[in-house]
Design a protein around this motif. Structure first.
Motif, PDB file in Angstrom:
ATOM      1  N   ILE A   1       0.933  -1.104   0.095  1.00  0.00           N
ATOM      2  CA  ILE A   1       0.218  -0.070  -0.185  1.00  0.00           C
ATOM      3  C   ILE A   1       0.880   1.164   0.182  1.00  0.00           C
ATOM      4  O   ILE A   1       1.749   1.236   0.806  1.00  0.00           O
ATOM      5  CB  ILE A   1      -0.993  -0.176   1.281  1.00  0.00           C
ATOM      6  CG1 ILE A   1      -1.965  -1.147   1.135  1.00  0.00           C
ATOM      7  CG2 ILE A   1      -1.921   1.389   1.279  1.00  0.00           C
ATOM      8  CD1 ILE A   1      -2.488  -1.484   2.644  1.00  0.00           C
ATOM      9  N   THR A   2       0.737   2.113  -0.904  1.00  0.00           N
ATOM     10  CA  THR A   2       1.598   3.416  -0.898  1.00  0.00           C
ATOM     11  C   THR A   2       0.578   4.489  -0.647  1.00  0.00           C
ATOM     12  O   THR A   2      -0.550   4.743  -1.029  1.00  0.00           O
ATOM     13  CB  THR A   2       1.932   3.545  -2.262  1.00  0.00           C
ATOM     14  OG1 THR A   2       2.913   2.202  -2.812  1.00  0.00           O
ATOM     15  CG2 THR A   2       2.980   4.806  -2.463  1.00  0.00           C
ATOM     16  N   VAL A   8       5.206   3.373   2.549  1.00  0.00           N
ATOM     17  CA  VAL A   8       4.668   2.165   2.075  1.00  0.00           C
ATOM     18  C   VAL A   8       4.409   1.009   3.218  1.00  0.00           C
ATOM     19  O   VAL A   8       5.162   1.141   4.259  1.00  0.00           O
ATOM     20  CB  VAL A   8       5.729   1.352   1.175  1.00  0.00           C
ATOM     21  CG1 VAL A   8       5.318  -0.052   0.715  1.00  0.00           C
ATOM     22  CG2 VAL A   8       6.113   2.353  -0.242  1.00  0.00           C
ATOM     23  N   GLN A   9       3.122   0.730   3.243  1.00  0.00           N
ATOM     24  CA  GLN A   9       2.646  -0.300   4.131  1.00  0.00           C
ATOM     25  C   GLN A   9       2.712  -1.829   3.575  1.00  0.00           C
ATOM     26  O   GLN A   9       2.025  -1.922   2.427  1.00  0.00           O
ATOM     27  CB  GLN A   9       1.304   0.023   4.709  1.00  0.00           C
ATOM     28  CG  GLN A   9       0.871  -1.002   5.429  1.00  0.00           C
ATOM     29  CD  GLN A   9      -0.450  -0.709   6.206  1.00  0.00           C
ATOM     30  OE1 GLN A   9      -0.757   0.509   5.807  1.00  0.00           O
ATOM     31  NE2 GLN A   9      -1.359  -1.507   6.423  1.00  0.00           N
ATOM     32  N   HIS A  65      -3.212   9.217   3.618  1.00  0.00           N
ATOM     33  CA  HIS A  65      -4.071   9.143   2.440  1.00  0.00           C
ATOM     34  C   HIS A  65      -3.692   8.220   1.391  1.00  0.00           C
ATOM     35  O   HIS A  65      -2.459   8.347   1.049  1.00  0.00           O
ATOM     36  CB  HIS A  65      -4.055  10.275   1.698  1.00  0.00           C
ATOM     37  CG  HIS A  65      -5.196  10.439   0.532  1.00  0.00           C
ATOM     38  ND1 HIS A  65      -6.518  10.218   0.393  1.00  0.00           N
ATOM     39  CD2 HIS A  65      -4.648  10.332  -0.791  1.00  0.00           C
ATOM     40  CE1 HIS A  65      -6.973  10.189  -0.657  1.00  0.00           C
ATOM     41  NE2 HIS A  65      -5.869  10.169  -1.746  1.00  0.00           N
ATOM     42  N   MET A  66      -4.318   7.015   1.114  1.00  0.00           N
ATOM     43  CA  MET A  66      -3.987   5.942   0.241  1.00  0.00           C
ATOM     44  C   MET A  66      -4.024   6.297  -0.966  1.00  0.00           C
ATOM     45  O   MET A  66      -4.882   7.079  -1.489  1.00  0.00           O
ATOM     46  CB  MET A  66      -4.734   4.537   0.542  1.00  0.00           C
ATOM     47  CG  MET A  66      -3.976   3.414  -0.444  1.00  0.00           C
ATOM     48  SD  MET A  66      -5.320   2.070  -0.080  1.00  0.00           S
ATOM     49  CE  MET A  66      -5.851   2.217  -1.890  1.00  0.00           C
ATOM     50  N   VAL A  67      -2.808   5.910  -1.804  1.00  0.00           N
ATOM     51  CA  VAL A  67      -2.944   6.361  -3.216  1.00  0.00           C
ATOM     52  C   VAL A  67      -2.895   5.107  -4.076  1.00  0.00           C
ATOM     53  O   VAL A  67      -3.391   5.164  -5.321  1.00  0.00           O
ATOM     54  CB  VAL A  67      -1.892   7.470  -3.713  1.00  0.00           C
ATOM     55  CG1 VAL A  67      -1.941   8.649  -3.065  1.00  0.00           C
ATOM     56  CG2 VAL A  67      -0.307   6.841  -3.383  1.00  0.00           C
ATOM     57  N   VAL A  87     -12.140   1.212  -0.513  1.00  0.00           N
ATOM     58  CA  VAL A  87     -11.481   1.779   0.609  1.00  0.00           C
ATOM     59  C   VAL A  87     -12.513   2.403   1.521  1.00  0.00           C
ATOM     60  O   VAL A  87     -13.233   3.376   1.133  1.00  0.00           O
ATOM     61  CB  VAL A  87     -10.503   2.897   0.415  1.00  0.00           C
ATOM     62  CG1 VAL A  87      -9.900   3.546   1.512  1.00  0.00           C
ATOM     63  CG2 VAL A  87      -9.247   2.358  -0.454  1.00  0.00           C
ATOM     64  N   LEU A  88     -12.669   1.776   2.812  1.00  0.00           N
ATOM     65  CA  LEU A  88     -13.671   2.460   3.605  1.00  0.00           C
ATOM     66  C   LEU A  88     -13.045   2.998   4.783  1.00  0.00           C
ATOM     67  O   LEU A  88     -12.270   2.807   5.321  1.00  0.00           O
ATOM     68  CB  LEU A  88     -14.543   1.057   4.192  1.00  0.00           C
ATOM     69  CG  LEU A  88     -15.279   0.059   3.275  1.00  0.00           C
ATOM     70  CD1 LEU A  88     -15.875  -0.940   3.814  1.00  0.00           C
ATOM     71  CD2 LEU A  88     -16.088   1.315   2.489  1.00  0.00           C
ATOM     72  N   GLN A  89     -13.764   4.235   5.015  1.00  0.00           N
ATOM     73  CA  GLN A  89     -13.112   5.195   6.111  1.00  0.00           C
ATOM     74  C   GLN A  89     -14.001   4.537   7.391  1.00  0.00           C
ATOM     75  O   GLN A  89     -14.962   4.410   7.248  1.00  0.00           O
ATOM     76  CB  GLN A  89     -13.425   6.642   5.975  1.00  0.00           C
ATOM     77  CG  GLN A  89     -12.982   7.503   7.009  1.00  0.00           C
ATOM     78  CD  GLN A  89     -13.024   8.990   6.820  1.00  0.00           C
ATOM     79  OE1 GLN A  89     -13.601   9.247   5.718  1.00  0.00           O
ATOM     80  NE2 GLN A  89     -12.599   9.692   7.720  1.00  0.00           N
ATOM     81  N   ALA A  90     -12.999   4.265   8.641  1.00  0.00           N
ATOM     82  CA  ALA A  90     -13.505   3.713   9.894  1.00  0.00           C
ATOM     83  C   ALA A  90     -14.555   4.748  10.544  1.00  0.00           C
ATOM     84  O   ALA A  90     -14.239   6.055  10.177  1.00  0.00           O
ATOM     85  CB  ALA A  90     -12.389   3.373  10.779  1.00  0.00           C
TER      86      ALA A  90
END
Length: 91
Positions: A1-2, A8-9, A65-67, A87-90
């Motif tokens: 995930i960037t 990066v995750q 913010h994931m891109v 992508v869901l926001q908690a």
């Protein structure tokens, strides 16, 4: 995930056999069954083999913010087919 900041995750992702052919096989990798179909289509026509669509989730850093995300291409390993992602926001 960037993420937008360039960080990066890394995460591990796996999916259970989509037909669960061996009855001793259980749902693995923390997957959840989204839906079940009574058959699957093959080049020889439909076969009466229950077939499953699985869900897998990855927790994101809520401060970033994931891109993009990248799935690996590992030679000799089965390919993962992604039919949808979100992508869901908690709350």
């Amino acid at each position: 995930i960037t993420y937008a900041d360039g960080s990066v995750q890394h995460f591990q992702l796996g999916f259970t056999d989509w037909t669960l052919v061996n009855s001793s096989v259980k749902v693995d990798y923390g997957n959840n069954i989204v839906t079940t179909m009574p058959y699957r289509n093959t080049s020889y026509g439909p076969t009466l083999q229950p077939t499953y669509v699985f869900y897998a989730g990855v927790a994101l850093d809520p401060r970033k913010h994931m891109v993009s995300f990248t799935l690996p291409n590992v030679p000799g390993k089965s390919k993962i087919h992604v039919f949808a992602w979100s992508v869901l926001q908690a709350p």
